[in-house]
Every structure is written in structure tokens, then in C-alpha cells.
Design an enzyme around this catalytic site. Structure first.
Site, mmCIF file in Angstrom:
data_model
loop_
_atom_site.group_PDB
_atom_site.id
_atom_site.type_symbol
_atom_site.label_atom_id
_atom_site.label_comp_id
_atom_site.label_asym_id
_atom_site.label_seq_id
_atom_site.Cartn_x
_atom_site.Cartn_y
_atom_site.Cartn_z
ATOM 1 N N ASP A 1 0.867 -1.178 0.000
ATOM 2 C CA ASP A 1 0.000 0.000 0.000
ATOM 3 C C ASP A 1 0.905 1.230 0.000
ATOM 4 O O ASP A 1 1.519 1.566 1.016
ATOM 5 C CB ASP A 1 -0.900 -0.028 1.241
ATOM 6 C CG ASP A 1 -1.899 1.120 1.282
ATOM 7 O OD1 ASP A 1 -1.660 2.159 0.621
ATOM 8 O OD2 ASP A 1 -2.907 0.996 1.992
ATOM 9 N N LYS B 1 -7.049 3.796 -3.059
ATOM 10 C CA LYS B 1 -7.481 3.964 -1.674
ATOM 11 C C LYS B 1 -7.680 5.446 -1.363
ATOM 12 O O LYS B 1 -6.888 6.290 -1.778
ATOM 13 C CB LYS B 1 -6.425 3.363 -0.738
ATOM 14 C CG LYS B 1 -6.794 3.338 0.740
ATOM 15 C CD LYS B 1 -5.700 2.599 1.501
ATOM 16 C CE LYS B 1 -5.934 2.591 3.000
ATOM 17 N NZ LYS B 1 -4.854 1.859 3.705
ATOM 18 N N LYS C 1 -10.551 0.981 -2.083
ATOM 19 C CA LYS C 1 -10.444 0.844 -0.639
ATOM 20 C C LYS C 1 -10.912 2.156 -0.002
ATOM 21 O O LYS C 1 -10.335 3.218 -0.263
ATOM 22 C CB LYS C 1 -9.006 0.555 -0.212
ATOM 23 C CG LYS C 1 -8.487 -0.801 -0.672
ATOM 24 C CD LYS C 1 -7.127 -1.113 -0.065
ATOM 25 C CE LYS C 1 -6.587 -2.444 -0.565
ATOM 26 N NZ LYS C 1 -5.303 -2.815 0.088
#
Length: 253
Positions: A106, A170, A202
Site C-alpha cells: 500500500d 485507496k 479501498k
């Protein structure tokens, strides 16, 4: 059963399977990460993933494996939380996390650099990080939408991230005043739809209740269909959310 419906128990059950339990604190300890992994295995089903700092990726993977929870992914958050423009540092963090056992990386996008006028560093960083992931780990790009704010800027970053091979977009780190918002997630979903890419969403930060989770689940379902409500497409990045979901299911946390 309709994937998004008025049955709070069914919705809570489904949301648990979309969750990324997260612990990304500077003072995290081995004990805290082990407890996080144990909590990922609830009496009503496992969460999708746990998200930790790179130095805990190996511990998280070993703990989950020992708990016979190989399907629970380990996500390592790199360039967290400030989104530094230092590509070499990101490459080093990414490689170490993958070697330690991370299933996903991430990457916090260098949002301050973009706001400062550098329109190229983000794409270069994503490409460098993706190269380190190769086929061993998927890549999430955290946009920090609450700081970028401008819809066109957010959309532009989404397009670059998708072009460079992101597996998920995200909304935020959860460390800023403004984190996930339905407005931001709508932009991310639109970028995914317009490119036609196999990229997931996300929603992370300030997703604390079933009602808040339902907003993102319904957004994704309305845009793409109920088939999108699975962990390879939609994740809910949170920790306190689990307490509320278990409460709806009548299970103590």
C-alpha cells in the site's frame, strides 16, 4: 440473497469479509500486531486483510499462517503516512516488505509534491514500486484525497495510478483531518469505470459503523453491480468498524 439489502445482520456479515484491520502507529509492538492478527479471525468469519507497517509484515504473515489463516492478506503500508517524494526509500521499503511475506503493498502517493507542482514524481514512484512488486504482490495507491481535495487533481492521480498498474485505489491514510468521504470514493469509482481496468476501491479512514460502511458498499454496487462486493474489488480499511459489525451480529468483540 441480494448483496446490499435492509438486513443489517447479512450486511454486517458481508462487511466483515471486506475489512482490512489496520494498525499503523509509530509505537506499534509485536504484541499489538499479534493481537491484531488474532482479531482478524472472528467467530463469524475472517476479515480480508490486515494492514501493518513494513517492519511487521513478516510477523503478521507468520502469525496468520500459524493460525491457519493463509487467505487473510498481509498489506504493508509504505511511504506512510507523509507521502515522501523519495523513490529510493519506497523501493527499499517495498522490497523488504515483500521478502518478509507481504501479499500486498500500500503506497502513499507523494501528495505534497503534487500540490507543490511536481506532476511527474507520482507516476515515477508508482512505476518503481510496481516493478518491485512484480507478480509477487499487488499494489494499492493511497491518494490522501482529503488533502488533494480538487476533484480534477484526484481524478488525474487515479488515471496515472491505474496506468502504472495499481490493483486498488485507496481514499486516504486515515491520518488526516479529512479521510474517506463518499464524494472522494465516487471520483475513484468513476476513474475505474472510465478506464475499464480491473482495479478495486479501498475506503479508509472514519469508517466506523455499519451505516458508514453501507454507504461505500452501495456506491460500489450501484456503479458496477453486486458482484463487486467481494474483497478483490472492495475493501473497508478500519479497525473500530469491527466492533460495530460484531455488535449487529450479536457477537462480543
Amino acid at each position: 440473497m441480494n448483496a446490499v439489502n435492509d438486513n443489517s445482520e447479512a450486511l454486517a456479515q458481508q462487511a466483515i469479509g471486506l475489512m482490512e484491520l489496520t494498525s499503523l502507529n509509530a509505537d506499534d509492538t509485536q504484541e499489538r500486531i499479534i493481537a491484531l492478527c488474532q482479531r482478524a479471525l472472528t467467530p463469524v468469519g475472517d476479515v480480508a486483510a490486515v494492514c501493518v507497517l513494513p517492519r511487521f509484515a513478516g510477523l503478521a504473515r507468520r502469525t496468520l499462517d500459524n493460525l491457519r489463516a493463509r487467505d487473510v492478506k498481509v498489506v504493508a503500508a509504505v511511504n506512510f503516512p507523509g507521502g515522501s517524494p523519495m523513490i529510493a526509500s519506497v523501493e527499499s521499503e517495498t522490497q523488504a516488505a515483500i521478502l518478509a511475506g507481504a501479499d500486498e503493498i500500500d503506497l502513499v502517493y507523494p501528495f505534497h509534491a503534487l500540490l507543490g507542482g511536481n506532476k511527474h514524481i507520482g507516476g515515477e514512484m508508482i512505476a518503481a514500486c510496481k516493478a518491485k512488486c512484480t507478480r509477487r504482490a499487488s499494489l494499492t495507491i493511497t491518494l490522501e484525497t482529503g488533502v488533494l481535495r480538487d476533484p480534477q487533481m484526484i481524478y488525474g492521480v487515479c488515471r496515472v495510478a491505474i496506468q502504472e498498474g495499481a490493483g486498488f485505489l485507496k481514499t486516504s491514510t486515515g491520518k488526516q483531518i479529512i479521510s474517506a468521504t463518499p464524494q472522494a470514493s465516487r471520483i475513484l469509482l468513476e476513474a475505474i469505470a472510465e478506464t475499464g481496468a480491473h482495479v478495486g476501491l479501498k475506503a479508509s479512514g472514519n469508517v466506523r459503523t455499519l451505516a458508514e460502511a453501507q454507504v461505500y458498499m452501495e456506491q460500489a454496487s450501484a456503479r458496477f453491480g453486486d458482484f463487486w462486493l467481494e474483497q478483490g474489488r472492495l475493501r473497508l480499511g478500519a479497525t473500530s468498524l469491527l466492533d460495530d459489525l460484531l455488535l449487529h451480529l450479536g457477537v462480543g468483540s
